[in-house]
Motif scaffolding. Structure first.
Motif, PDB file in Angstrom:
ATOM      1  N   HIS A 468      26.804  39.879  62.910  1.00  0.00           N
ATOM      2  CA  HIS A 468      26.400  40.623  61.915  1.00  0.00           C
ATOM      3  C   HIS A 468      27.903  40.997  61.420  1.00  0.00           C
ATOM      4  N   ASN A 469      28.236  40.847  60.240  1.00  0.00           N
ATOM      5  CA  ASN A 469      29.387  41.409  59.441  1.00  0.00           C
ATOM      6  C   ASN A 469      30.595  40.355  60.220  1.00  0.00           C
ATOM      7  N   SER A 470      30.357  39.260  60.573  1.00  0.00           N
ATOM      8  CA  SER A 470      31.512  38.618  61.058  1.00  0.00           C
ATOM      9  C   SER A 470      31.446  37.088  60.341  1.00  0.00           C
ATOM     10  N   PRO A 471      32.371  36.895  59.882  1.00  0.00           N
ATOM     11  CA  PRO A 471      33.634  37.343  59.653  1.00  0.00           C
ATOM     12  C   PRO A 471      33.629  38.435  58.802  1.00  0.00           C
ATOM     13  N   THR A 472      34.872  39.490  58.614  1.00  0.00           N
ATOM     14  CA  THR A 472      34.884  40.442  57.844  1.00  0.00           C
ATOM     15  C   THR A 472      35.187  40.051  56.336  1.00  0.00           C
ATOM     16  N   GLU A 473      36.137  39.112  56.385  1.00  0.00           N
ATOM     17  CA  GLU A 473      36.896  38.570  55.290  1.00  0.00           C
ATOM     18  C   GLU A 473      37.017  39.345  54.044  1.00  0.00           C
ATOM     19  N   TRP A 474      37.652  40.450  54.345  1.00  0.00           N
ATOM     20  CA  TRP A 474      38.353  41.459  53.258  1.00  0.00           C
ATOM     21  C   TRP A 474      37.109  41.900  52.381  1.00  0.00           C
ATOM     22  N   ALA A 475      36.137  42.325  53.028  1.00  0.00           N
ATOM     23  CA  ALA A 475      35.195  42.960  52.280  1.00  0.00           C
ATOM     24  C   ALA A 475      35.170  43.801  51.330  1.00  0.00           C
ATOM     25  N   ALA A 476      36.126  45.022  51.429  1.00  0.00           N
ATOM     26  CA  ALA A 476      36.253  45.967  50.576  1.00  0.00           C
ATOM     27  C   ALA A 476      37.078  45.098  49.474  1.00  0.00           C
ATOM     28  N   HIS A 477      37.762  44.462  49.624  1.00  0.00           N
ATOM     29  CA  HIS A 477      38.635  43.625  48.314  1.00  0.00           C
ATOM     30  C   HIS A 477      37.576  42.858  47.707  1.00  0.00           C
ATOM     31  N   ARG A 478      36.638  42.285  48.511  1.00  0.00           N
ATOM     32  CA  ARG A 478      36.003  41.301  47.512  1.00  0.00           C
ATOM     33  C   ARG A 478      34.881  42.269  46.734  1.00  0.00           C
ATOM     34  N   ALA A 479      34.607  43.532  47.202  1.00  0.00           N
ATOM     35  CA  ALA A 479      33.735  44.264  46.445  1.00  0.00           C
ATOM     36  C   ALA A 479      34.270  44.868  45.365  1.00  0.00           C
ATOM     37  N   TYR A 480      35.648  45.293  45.569  1.00  0.00           N
ATOM     38  CA  TYR A 480      36.475  45.680  44.444  1.00  0.00           C
ATOM     39  C   TYR A 480      36.583  44.607  43.267  1.00  0.00           C
ATOM     40  N   ASN A 481      37.132  43.325  43.733  1.00  0.00           N
ATOM     41  CA  ASN A 481      37.350  42.310  42.716  1.00  0.00           C
ATOM     42  C   ASN A 481      36.003  42.164  41.916  1.00  0.00           C
ATOM     43  N   ASP A 482      34.855  42.152  42.500  1.00  0.00           N
ATOM     44  CA  ASP A 482      33.600  41.888  41.713  1.00  0.00           C
ATOM     45  C   ASP A 482      33.468  43.071  40.674  1.00  0.00           C
ATOM     46  N   LEU A 483      33.656  44.324  41.194  1.00  0.00           N
ATOM     47  CA  LEU A 483      33.618  45.397  40.097  1.00  0.00           C
ATOM     48  C   LEU A 483      34.482  45.328  38.964  1.00  0.00           C
ATOM     49  N   VAL A 484      35.732  44.735  39.341  1.00  0.00           N
ATOM     50  CA  VAL A 484      36.700  44.671  38.174  1.00  0.00           C
ATOM     51  C   VAL A 484      36.163  43.617  37.260  1.00  0.00           C
ATOM     52  N   LYS A 485      35.445  42.415  37.752  1.00  0.00           N
ATOM     53  CA  LYS A 485      35.080  41.423  36.837  1.00  0.00           C
ATOM     54  C   LYS A 485      33.780  41.837  36.168  1.00  0.00           C
ATOM     55  N   GLU A 486      33.056  42.856  36.827  1.00  0.00           N
ATOM     56  CA  GLU A 486      31.856  43.276  36.099  1.00  0.00           C
ATOM     57  C   GLU A 486      32.204  44.247  34.863  1.00  0.00           C
ATOM     58  N   ALA A 487      33.200  45.132  35.155  1.00  0.00           N
ATOM     59  CA  ALA A 487      33.474  46.338  34.388  1.00  0.00           C
ATOM     60  C   ALA A 487      34.888  46.636  34.451  1.00  0.00           C
ATOM     61  N   PRO A 488      35.725  45.968  33.783  1.00  0.00           N
ATOM     62  CA  PRO A 488      37.241  46.142  34.022  1.00  0.00           C
ATOM     63  C   PRO A 488      37.699  47.343  33.201  1.00  0.00           C
ATOM     64  N   GLN A 489      36.835  47.976  32.324  1.00  0.00           N
ATOM     65  CA  GLN A 489      37.334  49.047  31.496  1.00  0.00           C
ATOM     66  C   GLN A 489      37.224  50.456  32.438  1.00  0.00           C
ATOM     67  N   ILE A 490      36.520  50.058  33.761  1.00  0.00           N
ATOM     68  CA  ILE A 490      36.194  51.129  34.668  1.00  0.00           C
ATOM     69  C   ILE A 490      37.178  51.045  35.805  1.00  0.00           C
ATOM     70  N   TRP A 491      36.972  49.835  36.313  1.00  0.00           N
ATOM     71  CA  TRP A 491      37.841  49.476  37.677  1.00  0.00           C
ATOM     72  C   TRP A 491      39.244  48.807  37.590  1.00  0.00           C
ATOM     73  N   ASP A 492      39.502  48.227  36.555  1.00  0.00           N
ATOM     74  CA  ASP A 492      40.786  47.566  36.779  1.00  0.00           C
ATOM     75  C   ASP A 492      41.855  48.513  36.135  1.00  0.00           C
ATOM     76  N   TYR A 493      42.791  48.795  37.135  1.00  0.00           N
ATOM     77  CA  TYR A 493      43.906  49.862  36.958  1.00  0.00           C
ATOM     78  C   TYR A 493      44.755  49.488  35.978  1.00  0.00           C
ATOM     79  N   ARG A 494      45.045  48.297  35.875  1.00  0.00           N
ATOM     80  CA  ARG A 494      46.037  47.766  34.898  1.00  0.00           C
ATOM     81  C   ARG A 494      45.340  47.883  33.447  1.00  0.00           C
ATOM     82  N   GLU A 495      44.055  47.580  33.120  1.00  0.00           N
ATOM     83  CA  GLU A 495      43.530  47.989  31.696  1.00  0.00           C
ATOM     84  C   GLU A 495      43.407  49.769  31.671  1.00  0.00           C
ATOM     85  N   THR A 496      43.016  50.253  32.433  1.00  0.00           N
ATOM     86  CA  THR A 496      42.552  51.734  32.140  1.00  0.00           C
ATOM     87  C   THR A 496      44.050  52.382  31.961  1.00  0.00           C
ATOM     88  N   SER A 497      44.996  51.998  32.584  1.00  0.00           N
ATOM     89  CA  SER A 497      46.299  52.914  32.649  1.00  0.00           C
ATOM     90  C   SER A 497      46.960  52.449  31.529  1.00  0.00           C
TER      91      SER A 497
END
Length: 627
Positions: A468-497
Motif C-alpha cells: 500500500h503506497n509503495s512505491p511513493t513515486e513523488w505523490a505530492a508532485h504528481r498531484a500538483y502537476n495534475d492540478l496545474v494541468k486542470e486549472a493553471p489559472q489557479i495552480w500554476d505560479y508562473r501564470e498567476t504571478s
C-alpha cells in the motif's frame, strides 16, 4: 547416599555454571548497549517548589532490527541513540546520588543511574515521539518550558499527571543521535559522490520548467554524457552506492524507531538479579519475584506529535505491550486512504484554502508575492543563499510549509518576512528590484530541509505500508502537476504571478510536500548527482516493510492493553481531517477523539499544557470527552 551426594554436587555445579553464564550474558549486554550519560546532571528550579534534574543519555542500538529489507552485511552495524530524561527530584537523598554521578565516567554514570533509580517497571515514565521525520526532540527549558504546570505538556505530565520521568527521544538520524545527513553520507559512502561536479546548479533554471525529473538510470546516462572523463568503473561504484544508501535509509523509519524505544525502555529498568532464574526454579509456587519478572513493563504513557503519532500507531501495530496510554496530537496516519496520491490531492486543497485565508488577512501581499515570484523566475540568475542553495520561485513558495499551518501569529510572521523582501520597492520595473540580504538569510533559516534532510528523503515513505503506497513515486508532485494541468489559472505560479494587476488571481503557496526538483540545486544538502539519485531510488522503492497493522491496533485498544486519545485539528494543514476520522471510526475506534478548530497543527507547541491535560484525562477516564 552416594547417589544423593552426587546429585547434590551436580546441582551445585549446574547452578554455579548458570550463574557464571548469567553474569557473562549481563556483561555482554551492558557492553553492547554501551549506555552512557554524557555529562553531569543539570538541575533546574521551578515556581512550584519542585526541583527537576536533566540527564543526557546515549545508547547503542542496532541499525537493523530485522524489520527491513536491509542486506545482511549491515546487520552488525550499530547507531548511537540520544535521549534526554527530565525527572522530579523529590528527596535530598536523590539529589545527593544524582550529584555524585559527576565524578564518574559516562559509562559508570549510566550504570549508577539505573541502579539507583531501581525502576522495576516503566509505568512512571512518559515517552515523547517528535514530529518529522528528521527532527530531534525539544531541549528542556530552552525549547520546552518547565517553570510551572502551565508551561508545557511536559510540565503538565510531571506536575499534574505525576509521571516521575519524561523521556525525550532524538529519533535515529536526528538531533544528537547518530546523524543522517549529506555530510555523514560523504564519509560513509564516498562512492556515492563520484559523479558529482562543481557545477551543480547550472541546470536549475531549466529544471524550474520541468514537471517530472528523470529516473536514476537516465540521470546516470546524462551525467556520463556531461562528464567525458567519467569511467564505467565509476558508474558501477555509484550504482552500488545508490543501492547501499537506499537500504541504509530504509532503516530510519517508524518500525525501527519503536524498536529503539523498546531497547531504551529496557536499558533504563533495573536488570534482573543474577541467580533470579535459579530461584524461580526452586520456588515456582510462592516466589513473588518470579511473577514480577514475567510481567510486561510498558511505558506508562507516550505522546506522539504529528509524525510521532504515526510512529505511535506503529507501536500499537508491532509491539505486544505498547505504552499503557497513547496520546496523539495531529498524528493520525491516513492508513485507509485509497492511495498516497489521494492523500496529497486533499492536502493541496487545504493548502489552497489556507493561502486564500492569508491573502484575505493581508490583501496587500497579493501583488508583493507575485513580484517576488516574477523576480525569481526572470532575474539574471536565482539568488544564492548563504549555505550554498539557491532561492528559486518554487523554493520561495515552500515558505508556506512553516507559516500557513502554524501558530496564531504565523500569518503576521509571514507578512513581516514578505515585507522585508526587497531593498527598495520604488523602482519602475521588476528587473530593477533587488532582494534584501536579510530576507535571503531568513528564508534559508525558515526552511529546514538542509538541516534535516531526512524530512525530504523519507517524507513520503512514512505512508508506505508494504504494497500500500509503495512505491511513493513523488505523490505530492504528481498531484500538483495534475492540478496545474486542470486549472493553471489557479495552480500554476508562473501564470498567476504574471497577472500583476489582477488581485483576483492569487499565487498559492506550497504546504508540507516534497518534490524531486529540491535535489536540483535548490537545497545544497539535498543536491548533487548522488543525492538526487538516492531520492529517486527511495521514491521508486516498492518493497517497504509493514508499518501499520489495523487488526493489531484494534486488538490492543479493544482489550485495554493501551488506552488512547487524539487531538484532531479540523483545519489541520498537514493531516487531512476526513482521513483522520476514517481511521478513528475504524481500527482505532476505541481512541477517544478531541475534535477542535481552535488550534492548527502546532497546538501542542501553542497550548501544550491544556491539550495534554485534556487528552490524558480522556484516555484514563477522568475527562468525559466525547460528551
Amino acid at each position: 547416599n552416594n547417589y544423593k551426594n552426587n546429585n547434590s554436587n551436580n546441582k551445585k555445579s549446574s547452578t554455579t555454571g548458570n550463574l557464571a553464564r548469567e553474569r557473562l550474558n549481563q556483561a555482554m549486554l551492558e557492553s553492547t548497549r554501551n549506555h552512557r550519560i554524557l555529562s553531569p546532571v543539570t538541575f533546574h528550579t521551578t515556581s512550584v517548589q519542585q526541583q527537576l534534574a536533566v540527564t543526557e543519555h546515549l545508547l547503542s542500538v542496532p541499525l537493523y532490527h530485522g524489520n527491513s529489507t536491509t542486506k545482511s552485511s549491515s546487520k552488525e552495524e550499530r547507531l548511537d541513540l540520544c535521549f534526554t530524561i527530565v525527572e522530579k527530584v523529590d528527596s535530598d537523598e536523590k539529589r545527593t546520588w544524582l550529584n555524585n554521578l559527576s565524578s564518574l565516567s559516562p559509562r559508570q554514570r549510566a550504570t549508577a543511574y539505573v541502579q539507583n533509580s531501581a525502576m522495576a517497571n516503566a509505568g512512571g515514565m512518559c515517552l515523547y515521539l517528535q514530529g518529522g521525520p528528521g527532527f530531534g526532540a525539544p531541549t528542556p527549558v530552552a525549547g520546552l518550558g518547565l517553570e510551572s504546570a502551565s508551561s508545557s505538556w511536559a510540565a503538565q505530565a510531571l506536575f499534574t499527571a505525576n509521571y516521575q520521568r519524561i523521556v525525550l527521544l532524538d529519533q535515529r538520524g536526528t538531533g544528537r543521535s547518530t546523524p543522517l545527513t549529506k555530510q555523514t553520507l560523504e564519509r560513509k559512502y564516498p562512492n556515492l559522490f563520484l559523479l558529482d561536479n562543481d557545477n551543480k546548479n547550472k541546470n536549475v533554471a531549466a529544471s524550474e520548467a520541468r514537471t517530472k525529473d528523470g529516473a536514476t538510470a537516465a540521470a546516470l546516462k546524462d551525467s556520463k554524457d556531461q562528464n567525458e572523463d567519467t569511467t564505467t568503473a565509476d558508474n558501477i561504484k555509484v550504482q552500488q552506492a545508490i543501492q547501499d544508501v537506499t537500504e541504509y535509509m530504509a532503516c530510519f523509519r517508524a518500525d525501527s524507531i519503536v524498536q529503539d524505544a523498546e531497547m531504551l525502555r529496557e536499558a533504563l529498568l533495573k536488570p534482573k538479579e543474577i541467580g533470579a532464574s535459579e530461584q524461580e526454579e526452586q520456588e515456582p509456587d510462592d516466589s513473588k519475584q518470579s511473577s514480577q519478572l514475567s510481567l510486561p513493563k510498558p511505558w506508562g504513557a507516550a505522546l506522539g506529535q504529528s509524525f510521532g503519532g504515526f510512529s505511535l500507531m506503529t507501536y500499537l501495530s508491532q509491539v505486544a505491550n505498547p505504552p499503557k496510554i497513547c496520546l496523539f496530537t495531529g498524528g493520525i496516519a491516513p492508513i485507509l486512504a485509497p492511495s498516497l496520491y489521494d492523500v496529497y490531492a486533499k492536502l493541496w486543497k487545504r493548502v489552497q484554502k489556507r493561502s486564500l485565508s492569508y491573502y484575505q488577512m493581508y490583501p496587500g501581499d497579493i501583488p508583493l508575492v507575485k513580484k517576488i515570484v516574477q523576480k525569481l523566475l526572470h532575474g539574471n540568475s536565482p539568488p544564492k543563499l548563504p549555505a550554498g542553495g539557491i532561492l528559486t520561485a518554487r523554493r520561495f513558495l515552500q515558505v508556506g510549509l512553516g507559516y500557513l499551518g502554524s501558530s496564531p501569529s504565523a500569518f503576521a510572521g509571514l507578512h513581516k518576512l514578505l515585507s522585508s523582501a526587497f531593498l527598495d520597492t520604488n523602482v519602475a520595473t521588476i528587473g530593477e528590484l533587488e532582494f534584501h540580504r536579510s530576507f535571503l538569510k531568513t528564508m534559508e533559516m525558515d526552511q529546514s530541509f538542509d538541516d534535516a534532510p531526512l524530512y525530504f528523503w523519507l517524507h513520503e515513505s512514512i505512508y508506505a505500508n508494504e504494497q500500500h503506497n509503495s512505491p511513493t513515486e513523488w505523490a505530492a508532485h504528481r498531484a500538483y502537476n495534475d492540478l496545474v494541468k486542470e486549472a493553471p489559472q489557479i495552480w500554476d505560479y508562473r501564470e498567476t504571478s504574471s497577472q500583476l494587476d489582477n488581485d483576483d488571481m492569487q499565487t498559492l503557496f506550497f504546504g508540507e510536500m516534497v518534490f524531486p526538483w529540491m535535489a536540483d540545486g535548490d537545497y545544497a544538502e539535498l543536491s548533487g548527482f548522488g543525492m538526487k539519485s538516492v531520492a529517486e531510488a527511495i521514491a521508486a522503492k516498492n518493497d517497504w516493510p509493514t508499518l501499520f497493522n489495523e487488526m493489531q491496533m484494534k486488538k490492543v485498544l479493544d482489550d485495554g492493553t493501551s488506552r488512547a486519545a487524539a487531538a484532531v485539528y479540523y483545519d489541520d494543514l498537514y493531516v487531512d481531517f476526513d482521513n483522520c476520522m476514517q481511521v478513528l471510526q475504524g481500527p482505532m475506534e476505541r481512541c477517544k477523539p478531541y475534535i477542535t478548530n481552535e488550534y492548527q497543527h502546532s497546538g501542542l507547541r501553542d497550548d501544550g499544557a491544556s491539550i495534554f491535560l485534556k487528552l490524558h484525562g480522556m484516555a484514563n477516564g477522568g475527562t468525559r470527552i466525547p460528551s
